[in-house]
Design an enzyme around this catalytic site. Structure first.
Site, PDB file in Angstrom:
ATOM      1  N   SER A 155      -0.219   0.658  -4.708  1.00 46.67           N
ATOM      2  CA  SER A 155      -1.694   0.694  -4.728  1.00 46.67           C
ATOM      3  C   SER A 155      -2.174   1.616  -5.224  1.00 46.67           C
ATOM      4  CB  SER A 155      -2.148   0.395  -3.249  1.00 46.67           C
ATOM      5  OG  SER A 155      -1.892   1.497  -2.494  1.00 46.67           O
ATOM      6  N   ALA A 209       0.959  -1.168   0.088  1.00 46.73           N
ATOM      7  CA  ALA A 209      -0.005   0.089   0.158  1.00 46.73           C
ATOM      8  C   ALA A 209       1.035   1.390  -0.023  1.00 46.73           C
ATOM      9  CB  ALA A 209      -0.834  -0.097   1.169  1.00 46.73           C
ATOM     10  N   THR A 210       0.854   1.915  -1.003  1.00 49.34           N
ATOM     11  CA  THR A 210       1.755   2.973  -1.265  1.00 49.34           C
ATOM     12  C   THR A 210       1.629   3.612  -2.754  1.00 49.34           C
ATOM     13  OG1 THR A 210       3.916   2.441  -0.044  1.00 49.34           O
ATOM     14  CG2 THR A 210       4.197   3.045  -2.118  1.00 49.34           C
ATOM     15  N   THR A 211       2.112   4.757  -2.883  1.00 48.39           N
ATOM     16  CA  THR A 211       2.325   5.395  -4.105  1.00 48.39           C
ATOM     17  C   THR A 211       3.816   5.763  -4.402  1.00 48.39           C
ATOM     18  OG1 THR A 211       0.115   5.842  -4.393  1.00 48.39           O
ATOM     19  CG2 THR A 211       1.456   6.868  -6.171  1.00 48.39           C
ATOM     20  N   LYS A 256       9.979   6.461   1.404  1.00 47.68           N
ATOM     21  CA  LYS A 256      10.001   5.322   0.661  1.00 47.68           C
ATOM     22  C   LYS A 256      10.902   5.489  -0.561  1.00 47.68           C
ATOM     23  CE  LYS A 256       5.279   4.735   1.957  1.00 47.68           C
ATOM     24  NZ  LYS A 256       4.051   4.551   1.663  1.00 47.68           N
TER      25      LYS A 256
END
Lengths: 226, 262
Positions: free
Chosen positions: B178, B42-44, B75
């Site tokens: 995600s 879950a990340t962009t 990140k």
């Protein structure tokens, strides 16, 4: 190693090995490390621009070697591995020159007494702290380690170079002054060394996490012109 | 702690840090885990090519199921001073992979006396992903983006990966995580081949904002805490990450644009 039918006293054996190693080292040219306000300069006489005598070990640690290239380069690589593994297992701050110098001393001592041939090398391990204050360790072919203050020199003509460094050093030196002192000390009074015969690097905190910085020939030239 | 040692020629790990670690009993991607874990991704994160380099950006949110576990997670990381890696996937293995990757690049540079080419770096990361495949099969997948400045071609380049170690070079942009679908669409609509670094940063901010707007696992700007998505640019001058204040500036620029002001 046993040699049947022949006795050599341990004293003689060690003496012969030491002579052998010294002879090898004295053939090569010297390297000087000089502390200045905020760093250390490492200067070597080296005609090659690809086979290095001075190199980076870790964030704050540099290495200088003289003698047989393949042997001190092997030590350099072993040092990089030791430092990287230690930093990986613990933290980057836990990697220090003192323990690396001790490891080198152990290794060289072991090889000197147990192997057929001693390593024909002399090395220096330099480290700076956050303020740029230096620690210098000089390690010899037989594992003798010495903690040097402010400057040190390894290689063939080191005794006379050390005398010149002692005469010229003072604590107000800046980077360029330190490089010039090292070069003048390596050269002596009756010869000059040009930038393309030199290898110059510094360890200085202003270079960021990796304090090691290698001067190009043109940078060296402009430092020497001062 | 192992002591200093020489290797015999056949045994020598060379310039490969991973095999040095394994030689010392420190395999960073060992995977004899029983069962599987759903750690999500879950990340962009995204990368956009621009004139003279590439921009890499990512949100700051880390989630555990439906809960937010961290608001200031990083990140996007410099891999070295010419490249960056952005991660999506299970946080633990991803951070470990970034760490080993950074060490590998620096280690290679020190042993060999010169850095790997950008392509070589991308291949190294692909190799690590392949090594992580057993963990990925158990739910601990890592899907990074790698981008950097190619000194020989004098241009920014970017690479996308899959969990099996597949390496795909992209021309214009790459997204992962995600929220990647939403972010990718925004970039696709706004992309031009002559974007300046500042244009690309603004486009990255738009993409991240829209992704956060649609995807619950992607964090948006948090002006109350002063936490903004990480923006970085890699050009011929090297890697530079914008401070939170500078990122905040780009977000205000975007807000002005949205409200029609200039």
């Amino acid at each position: 190693m046993t040699m049947p039918g022949m006795y050599v006293s341990p004293e003689q054996l060690m003496q012969d090995r030491a002579d052998y190693a010294r002879k090898g080292i004295s053939r090569g040219r010297s390297l000087a490390a000089v502390e200045y306000g905020g760093g250390v300069a490492l200067v070597a006489e080296n005609a090659s621009s690809t086979l290095r005598k001075v190199s980076e070990i870790y964030d704050r640690i540099a290495f200088g070697g003289v003698g047989r290239y393949n042997e001190f380069d092997q030590l350099r690589i072993a040092g990089v591995r030791y430092a990287e593994l230690k930093g990986y297992q613990y933290s980057r701050e836990d990697v220090d020159a003192r323990s690396l110098a001790n490891q080198y001393a152990q290794m060289l001592g072991q090889i000197f007494t147990h192997e057929m041939k001693p390593m024909e090398v002399e090395i220096v391990v330099a480290e700076i702290d956050v303020a740029g204050t230096a620690e210098l360790y000089r390690i010899q072919y037989d594992g003798t380690v010495a903690d040097e203050q402010h400057w040190c020199c390894i290689g063939g003509d080191s005794e006379s170079v050390i005398d010149r460094l002692a005469d010229g050093w003072d604590k107000e030196l800046d980077r360029d002054g330190a490089v010039n002192l090292a070069v003048a000390s390596l050269a002596g009074s009756d010869r000059t060394i040009t930038a393309d015969e030199l290898e110059v690097a510094v360890l200085a905190p202003e270079n960021g996490r990796r304090c090691f910085y290698r001067l190009s020939d043109s940078e060296t030239e402009s430092v020497l012109a001062q | 702690m192992s002591s200093i040692s020489f290797f015999t020629p056949g045994d020598d790990p060379g310039a490969d840090f991973l095999s040095l670690l394994k030689h010392n009993g420190l395999d960073p991607f060992s995977s004899d885990l029983p069962g599987s874990i759903d750690a999500g991704h879950a990340t962009t994160v995204l990368a956009v090519r621009c004139d003279g380099g590439v921009v890499v950006a990512g949100d700051r949110r880390a989630t555990a199921g439906h809960l937010i576990s961290h608001r200031d997670m990083q990140k996007v990381f410099p891999a070295d001073d010419r490249s960056a890696v952005a991660i999506a996937g299970a946080a633990g293995p991803a951070l470990q992979m970034v760490r080993v990757f950074q060490l590998q690049l620096e280690y290679y540079e020190k042993i060999e006396g010169k850095p790997l080419t950008l392509e070589g770096k991308a291949n190294q990361l692909a190799e690590m992903l392949r090594g992580n495949l057993p963990q990925a099969m158990q739910g601990l997948a890592v899907v990074p983006i790698f981008a950097g400045y190619d000194d020989t071609r004098e241009t920014g380049r970017l690479f996308q990966f899959d969990v099996t170690g597949g390496r795909y070079e992209e021309q214009d942009f790459a997204t992962s995580g995600s929220g990647s679908l939403h972010a990718g669409t925004v970039i696709k609509l706004g992309f031009r081949s002559d974007l300046t670094t500042d244009d690309a940063l603004l486009l990255a901010v738009k993409a991240l904002w829209h992704a956060a707007d649609e995807d619950s696992a992607t964090g948006g700007p948090d002006p109350i805490r002063g936490i903004y998505p990480v923006l970085s640019a890699i050009t011929a001058n090297g890697f530079r990450q914008l401070t939170d204040d500078e990122s905040g500036e780009v977000f205000s620029q975007f807000r002005e644009e949205l409200s029609g002001g200039e």
